[in-house]
Design a protein around this motif. Structure first.
Motif, PDB file in Angstrom:
ATOM      1  N   PRO A   1       4.932   5.992  -3.339  1.00  0.00           N
ATOM      2  CA  PRO A   1       4.608   5.102  -4.454  1.00  0.00           C
ATOM      3  C   PRO A   1       5.569   4.902  -5.570  1.00  0.00           C
ATOM      4  O   PRO A   1       5.668   4.181  -6.392  1.00  0.00           O
TER       5      PRO A   1
ATOM      6  N   GLY B   1       8.334   1.446   2.947  1.00  0.00           N
ATOM      7  CA  GLY B   1       7.848   2.754   2.628  1.00  0.00           C
ATOM      8  C   GLY B   1       6.458   3.027   2.263  1.00  0.00           C
ATOM      9  O   GLY B   1       5.595   2.230   2.270  1.00  0.00           O
ATOM     10  N   THR B   2       6.102   4.137   2.194  1.00  0.00           N
ATOM     11  CA  THR B   2       4.814   4.517   1.631  1.00  0.00           C
ATOM     12  C   THR B   2       4.748   5.206   0.301  1.00  0.00           C
ATOM     13  O   THR B   2       3.824   5.557  -0.107  1.00  0.00           O
TER      14      THR B   2
ATOM     15  N   LEU C   1       6.835   3.591  10.707  1.00  0.00           N
ATOM     16  CA  LEU C   1       7.708   4.712   9.897  1.00  0.00           C
ATOM     17  C   LEU C   1       8.406   5.757  10.763  1.00  0.00           C
ATOM     18  O   LEU C   1       9.512   6.037  10.505  1.00  0.00           O
TER      19      LEU C   1
ATOM     20  N   SER D   1      -0.715  11.237   3.791  1.00  0.00           N
ATOM     21  CA  SER D   1      -0.917  10.092   3.272  1.00  0.00           C
ATOM     22  C   SER D   1      -1.799   9.193   3.599  1.00  0.00           C
ATOM     23  O   SER D   1      -2.757   9.095   4.533  1.00  0.00           O
ATOM     24  N   ASP D   2      -2.458   8.687   2.349  1.00  0.00           N
ATOM     25  CA  ASP D   2      -3.565   7.631   2.483  1.00  0.00           C
ATOM     26  C   ASP D   2      -3.252   6.122   2.394  1.00  0.00           C
ATOM     27  O   ASP D   2      -3.803   5.329   2.672  1.00  0.00           O
ATOM     28  N   ALA D   3      -1.558   6.133   2.921  1.00  0.00           N
ATOM     29  CA  ALA D   3      -0.837   4.655   2.976  1.00  0.00           C
ATOM     30  C   ALA D   3      -0.480   4.514   4.502  1.00  0.00           C
ATOM     31  O   ALA D   3       0.214   3.808   4.443  1.00  0.00           O
TER      32      ALA D   3
ATOM     33  N   VAL E   1       0.863  -0.897  -0.088  1.00  0.00           N
ATOM     34  CA  VAL E   1       0.012  -0.096   0.095  1.00  0.00           C
ATOM     35  C   VAL E   1       0.876   1.341   0.061  1.00  0.00           C
ATOM     36  O   VAL E   1       1.732   1.514   0.844  1.00  0.00           O
ATOM     37  N   THR E   2       0.841   2.163  -0.944  1.00  0.00           N
ATOM     38  CA  THR E   2       1.537   3.481  -1.045  1.00  0.00           C
ATOM     39  C   THR E   2       0.615   4.550  -1.035  1.00  0.00           C
ATOM     40  O   THR E   2      -0.555   4.425  -1.569  1.00  0.00           O
ATOM     41  N   THR E   3       1.171   5.633  -0.951  1.00  0.00           N
ATOM     42  CA  THR E   3       0.487   6.902  -0.883  1.00  0.00           C
ATOM     43  C   THR E   3      -0.227   7.158  -2.316  1.00  0.00           C
ATOM     44  O   THR E   3       0.411   6.694  -3.341  1.00  0.00           O
ATOM     45  N   ALA E   4      -1.252   7.990  -2.512  1.00  0.00           N
ATOM     46  CA  ALA E   4      -2.199   7.817  -3.732  1.00  0.00           C
ATOM     47  C   ALA E   4      -1.004   8.646  -4.508  1.00  0.00           C
ATOM     48  O   ALA E   4      -0.467   9.668  -3.987  1.00  0.00           O
TER      49      ALA E   4
END
Lengths: 338, 399
Positions: free
Chosen positions: A179, A176-177, B206, B50-52, A7-10
């Protein structure tokens, strides 16, 4: 097959944040207030945006900043690493390797320099040397970037099962997050599958990259190419029109012109062909090494100048002896793909 | 800086980079506890969460089993967590503007929905939540702070320069009704830590934040740690559970804190924290538990940061709510605590308030600066000596 991965940031947030970071750094750079590290980082950020958004101007700006950095801080290894990367991006592989040697002499981190060197060896088709470095890095610390890089070398060597296995291990180890690293990895796998003729897998990975990062221009471009190869020309055209309009990379105008031409939409095809030709002329004047292969594709197809295509394909092959470069020369010589 | 730009992952993905955390009883609404987490240091207009990631406040009851030098809090196992998540943004107009919705899950399982940057936030019985761009409440003379550590001499001027002057940041503010949300806990003392974790099936921590100036300075490379001279501990520290450190790197953290705290104690030319017979610094165990301690039964006090900790070590009952308020000069308090142990005049960095003071009422954080200052986003060096050069080169140094 591609699963949903980490899952990563949009993408829209990540691209917005990237733009804001670049704008902020550029405004500070104008005032001469950036540290060496920040200037090197700005080079990286511009190169990243250039890749993701298909913006050659960003890549050129990154290269110019890296050149400036050498002039400003010639005694810092980071300056030479930054320039090596931009030189590599413009296929100036010999000078890039020289920069890495200088960075090593200035005390740059050996493992990091090895990784840079491996990327250049890979681009040159020196897969054995690249593989040895990438394997050593994984043996030392099997994190996301080491596994992803190793997967890339296996893919280039045609070892696609091994490449998939390493790609999966890389995405599993991602912590990480952001993308960007994952989307780039997914795109690379899609690109490799495409070169190996498996369009179904290529589409799955390029789709994954675009789901993660909708603004990812090269992944969109490859999806259009897959659409076209599968006979879905309307979808390919719909996908390519915005890319050809927005990107200063003539590859998208070339693809669009070719598909439009094949479907009888000659007038629009000629418009895009003209734009692509003018842009290739400009880019070849400045960066012949970097654009020789794509320009050869242009003149081999919609450009309609097979002699020029062959000359450029040979130039490209003289630079790097990769299977892709050899295949381009064969096709430009009028031989079927080997 | 407090914890700004102190994590490689945070620099790469600023929306998960925690700048600071604050915990305090509401000055305007008795019985309400306020929790604030700031992320995305030096955010610009349009910045989003962040949406993640999940943004969490973790709250556990604490007790004081014994007091005196070398003591630490006993943290209970019950948790009263608050978790905020954010959706992918959606366009609201044709001009490329985005709106983002958020949801906060409260200790009693209820949820609060809110829209990012909505000044009124969202509300549920016993809680209010705000999230959005605000002015960074941090204030300190970051150059003087780092120079003091690097030179091991107090290096402040009467009028310091706030390193975060004019900065904006993303803030999450949660106001909780203590009786509703924490009423079933056995006491009134709580440990609070803020953290960001990945939103996937297997959450990865994180970033985390407890007390101010721990990660970058107290765990930084001061050159005093003879066990691990060149080990950057920050990313390892970030991945640890704030309430239960894993054994893997505990020895490294302990050695670094023992060495650095002793150096810091000597900055004023005297020893206020004599080492224990085994060479352990009396503050080491305290700082290994990296969380703020707040007494929810006490009224709001603006300058109560570390008061409960000091009382614990001085073997006396605490007098204030502890925690950390938004206007608390935590930088000065921290240095005074570590360097003088309360045995000397208060150390001042010459910066006594933020660009705009925080408000006494929800959402507490000052509105954003419409033209925020711009600063670089690059990992601050772990070596304290390099931090000084970093600030000077970045134009953030005040002298």
């Amino acid at each position: 097959m591609a699963d949903s991965g980490p899952v990563t940031t949009a993408g829209v947030i990540a691209v917005g944040n990237l733009q804001a970071r670049i704008d902020g750094q550029l405004s500070r750079a104008t005032g001469g207030r950036l540290t060496v590290g920040e200037r090197a980082e700005l080079v990286e950020l511009l190169a990243l945006r250039g890749h993701v958004l298909g913006c050659v101007a960003d890549a050129e700006r990154a290269a110019a900043l890296a050149d400036d950095l050498i002039g400003q801080v010639p005694g810092d290894a980071r300056s030479f690493v930054a320039r090596a990367r931009t030189r590599g991006a413009f296929h100036r592989f010999g000078p890039a390797l020289t920069d890495l040697d200088t960075a090593a002499a200035l005390g740059g981190d050996r493992a990091a320099l090895d990784a840079e060197r491996a990327a250049i060896y890979q681009a040159l088709g020196r897969y054995g040397e690249a593989l040895a470095i990438r394997q050593r890095a994984v043996d030392r610390h099997a994190d996301f970037s080491a596994l992803a890089a190793l997967a890339g070398v296996h893919g280039e060597r045609g070892e696609m099962d091994e490449a998939e296995r390493r790609f999966s291990a890389a995405t599993r180890s991602y912590q990480g997050t952001s993308p960007f690293p994952v989307a780039i990895l997914e795109f690379q796998l899609g690109q490799l599958w495409m070169e190996h003729g498996n369009l179904r897998r290529a589409r799955a990975w390029c789709d994954a990259a675009v789901r993660r990062l909708p603004a990812y221009v090269p992944a969109q471009g490859h999806l259009a190419e897959i659409d076209a190869a599968l006979g879905q020309t309307a979808a390919a055209i719909a996908r390519l029109r915005p890319l050809a309009s927005a990107s200063d990379d003539p590859d998208y105008a070339t693809q669009l012109a070719r598909i439009l031409g094949n479907t009888g939409q000659t007038e629009e095809a000629m418009t895009w062909r003209g734009k692509a030709e003018a842009r290739y002329d400009e880019l070849l004047a400045r960066h012949q090494e970097a654009f020789a292969d794509h320009a050869a594709e242009f003149w081999l197809t919609i450009g309609g100048d097979p002699e020029r295509a062959l000359w450029l394909a040979r130039q490209n092959l003289s630079l790097r002896q990769t299977p892709r470069a050899r295949a381009l020369v064969r096709r430009s010589s009028g031989h079927p793909p080997g | 800086m407090s914890d700004h730009n102190n994590s490689p992952r945070g620099v790469a993905e600023p929306a998960i980079d925690i700048g600071d955390a604050y915990v305090f009883p509401s000055p305007s609404r008795p019985g309400q506890l306020v929790l604030v987490m700031t992320v995305f240091p030096n955010a610009q207009p349009g910045a989003l969460f962040s949406d993640a990631a999940r943004y969490q406040f973790r709250i556990r009851p604490v007790t004081i089993p014994a007091s005196g030098p070398g003591s630490r809090f006993e943290v209970g196992t019950d948790e009263y967590n608050i978790t905020c998540t954010f959706a992918a943004p959606v366009t609201t107009d044709g001009a490329g503007n985005f709106a983002q919705e958020g949801t906060c899950t409260l200790p009693n399982g209820a949820t609060v929905s809110f829209r990012v940057n909505d000044e009124h936030g969202g509300e549920a019985p016993g809680a209010r939540v705000f999230a959005g761009l605000r002015m960074d409440p941090l204030f300190n003379d970051s150059t003087g702070y780092v120079e003091t550590l690097a030179t091991r001499q107090l290096a402040f001027q009467e009028n310091g320069t706030n390193g975060a002057d004019g900065w904006d940041i993303l803030g999450i503010v949660v106001e909780l009704d203590v009786a509703t949300m924490l009423g079933r806990a056995p006491g009134t003392l709580f440990a609070v830590a803020a953290e960001t974790v990945t939103a996937g099936k297997f959450p990865v921590r994180l970033d985390r934040f407890g007390r101010a100036f721990v990660k970058g300075q107290m765990l930084g490379e001061l050159g005093a740690d003879t066990v691990n001279r060149d080990l950057d501990l920050r990313e390892l520290w970030n991945q640890e559970d704030p309430f239960q450190l894993a054994p893997n790197y505990l020895g490294a953290y302990r050695a670094r804190l023992n060495a650095n705290l002793a150096v810091m104690d000597g900055i004023d030319g005297k020893t206020d924290w004599p080492l224990q017979p085994d060479g352990t610094h009396p503050l080491t165990e305290l700082y290994l538990g990296d969380y703020q301690v707040v007494d929810v039964a006490k009224p709001y006090t603006e300058d109560s940061y570390l008061e409960i900790e000091l009382a614990l070590l001085q073997d006396r009952a605490h007098a204030t709510c502890g925690g950390r308020s938004l206007n608390d000069d935590a930088g000065d308090t921290n240095l005074t605590f570590v360097i003088t142990g309360g045995n000397g005049p208060r150390i001042s960095d010459g910066v006594d308030q933020a660009t705009v003071r925080a408000s006494d009422s929800f959402p507490y954080l000052a509105p954003p600066n419409p033209s925020p200052a711009v600063a670089g986003r690059i990992l601050a060096p772990s070596k304290v000596a390099d931090q000084l050069a970093f600030l000077q080169q970045a134009g953030l140094a005040s002298r």
